[in-house]
Design a protein around this motif. Structure first.
Motif, PDB file in Angstrom:
ATOM      1  N   ALA A   1      53.280  45.323  26.211  1.00 45.00           N
ATOM      2  CA  ALA A   1      53.836  46.515  25.560  1.00 45.00           C
ATOM      3  C   ALA A   1      55.198  46.743  26.199  1.00 45.00           C
ATOM      4  O   ALA A   1      55.326  46.710  27.429  1.00 45.00           O
ATOM      5  CB  ALA A   1      52.938  47.727  25.754  1.00 45.00           C
ATOM      6  N   LEU A   2      56.183  46.941  25.366  1.00 45.56           N
ATOM      7  CA  LEU A   2      57.585  46.951  25.803  1.00 45.56           C
ATOM      8  C   LEU A   2      58.249  48.214  25.282  1.00 45.56           C
ATOM      9  O   LEU A   2      58.243  48.474  24.085  1.00 45.56           O
ATOM     10  CB  LEU A   2      58.256  45.703  25.210  1.00 45.56           C
ATOM     11  CG  LEU A   2      59.750  45.541  25.293  1.00 45.56           C
ATOM     12  CD1 LEU A   2      60.212  45.423  26.739  1.00 45.56           C
ATOM     13  CD2 LEU A   2      60.173  44.301  24.494  1.00 45.56           C
TER      14      LEU A   2
ATOM     15  N   VAL B   1      57.390  36.319  20.475  1.00 46.33           N
ATOM     16  CA  VAL B   1      57.379  36.974  19.175  1.00 46.33           C
ATOM     17  C   VAL B   1      58.010  38.370  19.223  1.00 46.33           C
ATOM     18  O   VAL B   1      58.343  38.933  18.183  1.00 46.33           O
ATOM     19  CB  VAL B   1      55.923  36.998  18.639  1.00 46.33           C
ATOM     20  CG1 VAL B   1      55.169  38.202  19.141  1.00 46.33           C
ATOM     21  CG2 VAL B   1      55.891  36.892  17.134  1.00 46.33           C
ATOM     22  N   LEU B   2      58.193  38.886  20.438  1.00 43.28           N
ATOM     23  CA  LEU B   2      58.841  40.199  20.571  1.00 43.28           C
ATOM     24  C   LEU B   2      60.343  40.063  20.830  1.00 43.28           C
ATOM     25  O   LEU B   2      61.024  41.052  21.097  1.00 43.28           O
ATOM     26  CB  LEU B   2      58.184  40.992  21.707  1.00 43.28           C
ATOM     27  CG  LEU B   2      56.674  41.245  21.580  1.00 43.28           C
ATOM     28  CD1 LEU B   2      56.197  42.132  22.731  1.00 43.28           C
ATOM     29  CD2 LEU B   2      56.336  41.895  20.232  1.00 43.28           C
TER      30      LEU B   2
ATOM     31  N   GLY C   1      62.515  51.942  20.484  1.00 48.23           N
ATOM     32  CA  GLY C   1      61.121  52.028  20.087  1.00 48.23           C
ATOM     33  C   GLY C   1      60.275  51.186  20.989  1.00 48.23           C
ATOM     34  O   GLY C   1      60.747  50.666  22.007  1.00 48.23           O
ATOM     35  N   CYS C   2      59.026  51.064  20.624  1.00 51.97           N
ATOM     36  CA  CYS C   2      58.079  50.343  21.445  1.00 51.97           C
ATOM     37  C   CYS C   2      57.649  49.088  20.691  1.00 51.97           C
ATOM     38  O   CYS C   2      57.540  49.107  19.465  1.00 51.97           O
ATOM     39  CB  CYS C   2      56.880  51.254  21.671  1.00 51.97           C
ATOM     40  SG  CYS C   2      56.019  50.932  23.184  1.00 51.97           S
ATOM     41  N   PHE C   3      57.434  48.014  21.416  1.00 54.70           N
ATOM     42  CA  PHE C   3      57.014  46.754  20.815  1.00 54.70           C
ATOM     43  C   PHE C   3      55.750  46.278  21.515  1.00 54.70           C
ATOM     44  O   PHE C   3      55.672  46.293  22.751  1.00 54.70           O
ATOM     45  CB  PHE C   3      58.122  45.702  20.936  1.00 54.70           C
ATOM     46  CG  PHE C   3      59.328  46.038  20.119  1.00 54.70           C
ATOM     47  CD1 PHE C   3      60.241  46.978  20.563  1.00 54.70           C
ATOM     48  CD2 PHE C   3      59.534  45.449  18.883  1.00 54.70           C
ATOM     49  CE1 PHE C   3      61.352  47.318  19.795  1.00 54.70           C
ATOM     50  CE2 PHE C   3      60.642  45.780  18.100  1.00 54.70           C
ATOM     51  CZ  PHE C   3      61.554  46.718  18.555  1.00 54.70           C
TER      52      PHE C   3
ATOM     53  N   HIS D   1      56.269  49.040  17.067  1.00 56.71           N
ATOM     54  CA  HIS D   1      56.248  47.829  16.253  1.00 56.71           C
ATOM     55  C   HIS D   1      55.250  46.828  16.843  1.00 56.71           C
ATOM     56  O   HIS D   1      55.446  46.339  17.957  1.00 56.71           O
ATOM     57  CB  HIS D   1      57.647  47.221  16.193  1.00 56.71           C
ATOM     58  CG  HIS D   1      58.685  48.192  15.696  1.00 56.71           C
ATOM     59  ND1 HIS D   1      58.749  48.581  14.378  1.00 56.71           N
ATOM     60  CD2 HIS D   1      59.649  48.896  16.343  1.00 56.71           C
ATOM     61  CE1 HIS D   1      59.741  49.456  14.225  1.00 56.71           C
ATOM     62  NE2 HIS D   1      60.302  49.665  15.406  1.00 56.71           N
ATOM     63  N   VAL D   2      54.201  46.567  16.098  1.00 53.81           N
ATOM     64  CA  VAL D   2      53.163  45.636  16.546  1.00 53.81           C
ATOM     65  C   VAL D   2      53.386  44.304  15.836  1.00 53.81           C
ATOM     66  O   VAL D   2      53.487  44.258  14.603  1.00 53.81           O
ATOM     67  CB  VAL D   2      51.764  46.191  16.206  1.00 53.81           C
ATOM     68  CG1 VAL D   2      50.674  45.230  16.672  1.00 53.81           C
ATOM     69  CG2 VAL D   2      51.574  47.577  16.828  1.00 53.81           C
ATOM     70  N   VAL D   3      53.509  43.250  16.612  1.00 57.97           N
ATOM     71  CA  VAL D   3      53.777  41.918  16.055  1.00 57.97           C
ATOM     72  C   VAL D   3      52.695  40.978  16.571  1.00 57.97           C
ATOM     73  O   VAL D   3      52.591  40.745  17.776  1.00 57.97           O
ATOM     74  CB  VAL D   3      55.162  41.391  16.469  1.00 57.97           C
ATOM     75  CG1 VAL D   3      55.514  40.139  15.655  1.00 57.97           C
ATOM     76  CG2 VAL D   3      56.231  42.461  16.285  1.00 57.97           C
TER      77      VAL D   3
END
Lengths: 280, 280, 280
Positions: C89-90, C104-105, C95-97, C73-75
């Motif tokens: 990057a988390l 914003v994450l 999932g990955c953010f 998920h790219v925000v």
């Protein structure tokens, strides 16, 4: 094609009144991809005016016939969500349609199977050889099913399972008839006038009417809209020199203005009457 | 890459002035997927202002270079649909471009091949080693071809066939030259002033001008727009303390206002003049 | 799932404040597909109001949980682009953010790990077993990295490389804590009142508040918004006979008006206070 033989690359189209700013369409896509990650999802439109069924009908009938046979078309304009209205899945020779039983799936049906314009929405029987079910089987739904968002909880999961080859009949009990809207088609009056209305105003300001190309009289005729007579029909947009009628890409007569908005120029809104009279 | 060796996962991008509320883009996607279900379709923008070719040029040149080589870019801003203007498919070293011969494909061409700004739109020859054809071969079109929607009937089918490996030359006769718009680039006047205009106002209210980063003078200079001198250039949006210029992500000077819309604050519209003068 | 075992059909979602008219989202998609052509890209929303982080939080938390585990998920809502704020990057169990370290994450984190509402944004430690890195490794970025568009130059390339199986730890140095916004949740006052605010107004004009279904008191209560008491809660939209509250599909109390816009009718805007009081 039977429900048990899905196309190799399943296509699911979405038509809703959800817009694209809110998270609703994305939630539906997440549910779809969680059940079947190998689908191609195509947006038809999410800009149906809230709860306006005839516009949903116009948009879907203008787009779904161009998709491959076997595509699954999900249509969610659903003011009655959470009430007793049924959720339907409908198998036709051209593809599958999934949505509420409120008339929004009408464009799936051939015109001769639909109620006449005077009748308004009516329950009609399915054509021979077609199948439909009421979607009720809980294992194919998202649990718990909310009372407010069946796009996410009922229609998306049902469509995704169909795309994986789940037979239609497993989704719930068979349905013999569904609520259906009349075809979008102008009426011919006794005096020979075709009396129609504006179905849609597109981004260019073209006012698309429900007068069909095949209903145009052979001779000369006058086209009146918004208290004004417009030119045409012309063949191409660039051939008009002012507001003019032409047969648009969906086979309907539309009023256009080259390099401008006919709707703005003439003050035309959706539902505005349009008349086509034999020339005196 | 030749037209006969398509990429494994074909990518087709779409840029139009159709919007996303109407059924036009969806009809194009249906046609694309009917011919080649194994494509990835990416929307660049459907919000080109109706028939505004320079904006289409700005949007495509800001996006297509980031796509993989071999992508097929379909651009349909086509006020002359149904007239004698040609339909083109253009093979370049970076990808394929499909659209009307009205200048909308100009961003495919290198700047040195395009007409100078003073000249306005002009017919230019293709660079050596490039191919283009007029799309005329009926078996690669949708039948019947309407006079109102070549996005659906001509450009989408042509692009889909190209994505399946149909050689460009099979689509129609070769074309040696095409209509082309000048590069979007401010002019330098004799007094050293760079005189440009606003190309685009983005969602943040940033006013993107046609002054290129590489045309900025080395010394100090003043930036004037809408009768006002603005600060900068700054490096990042957050560094500005009021309306200020900075070099945006596309390499153009833009006027921004942190936490606000520079365009609204200063009353800037598309085509507004901007001037960059050497500081006294 | 570890970062080294990506899902077979990688899904990357995008949430931004870029809109869809401008070329920014398309440039990101071009970069994504250039690095990994085998991904499914899904738009969550690009209509976050410019730089409004709480809305981004609401939209992402309303959509990402419906996507399959392993989605990326790219925000990108990033007013501080080009400043010292970190790019993150988390990796989480779901999932990955990927996005800027500006809060914003936050929707990726469980509620108990986030700051309390009174505290405002705060730096919080990652839950045990989670990983995060600051994205700094130049070979996984687009060169040169602009100071104005990290969506294209940092976040898209990082996400695409993750989708190809690049381990998270290769993107840059580990991060132990990140900036986080409080959960979107109404506060209970000493007198028993739940005092909340409007988080979002959707396309239907429903005003979605931060009062959670699980915080509703068991007995009768009165709902006040915009100086007016509204009915409900009802179960389904169609059950309301005027402006009424109901628990919406995201588990929040919302104020709706069947066949109309509650927000327009009552004059409700985002951030408007709402109160739920035990009935006297």
């Amino acid at each position: 094609m039977t429900a048990a033989s899905p196309p190799r690359a399943a296509i699911i189209t979405l038509t809703t009144d959800f817009g694209t700013a809110d998270p609703y369409v994305a939630a539906m896509k997440g549910v779809l991809l969680s059940i079947n990650p190998m689908i191609a999802i195509v947006d038809i439109s999410h800009e149906v005016r809230p709860q306006r069924l005839p516009q949903a009908l116009f948009l879907t009938q203008s787009a779904w016939p161009f998709f491959p046979d076997g595509a699954i078309h999900v249509v969610v304009v659903d003011p009655g969500v959470g009430t007793q209205r049924r959720a339907l899945a409908l198998q036709t020779p051209r593809g599958c349609f999934v949505g509420p039983d409120n008339g929004v799936l009408s464009s799936a049906l051939p015109e001769e199977a639909r109620p006449s314009d005077d009748a308004g929405p009516a329950t009609v029987e399915l054509p021979a050889g077609w199948w439909a079910v009421a979607i009720t089987e809980r294992r194919y739904l998202r649990e718990p099913v909310s009372a407010t968002f069946h796009g996410r909880d009922v229609f998306a999961p049902a469509a995704a399972h169909l795309s994986r080859g789940v037979p239609l009949e497993e989704l719930g009990p068979p349905v013999e008839a569904l609520l259906c809207l009349p075809p979008l088609r102008a009426q011919r009056r006794r005096d020979g006038t075709l009396a129609g209305r504006v179905l849609h105003i597109d981004r260019f300001g073209n006012a698309i009417t429900d007068i069909r190309a095949e209903d145009l009289p052979p001779g000369r005729f006058a086209i009146e809209i918004a208290g004004r007579q417009v030119g045409g029909p012309v063949r191409a947009y660039a051939e008009a020199t002012g507001p003019a009628a032409l047969v648009g890409s969906g086979g309907y007569l539309e009023i256009a203005l080259p390099s401008g908005s006919a709707a703005a120029e003439l003050g035309i809104e959706v539902e505005a009457p349009v008349a086509l009279r034999p020339a005196r």
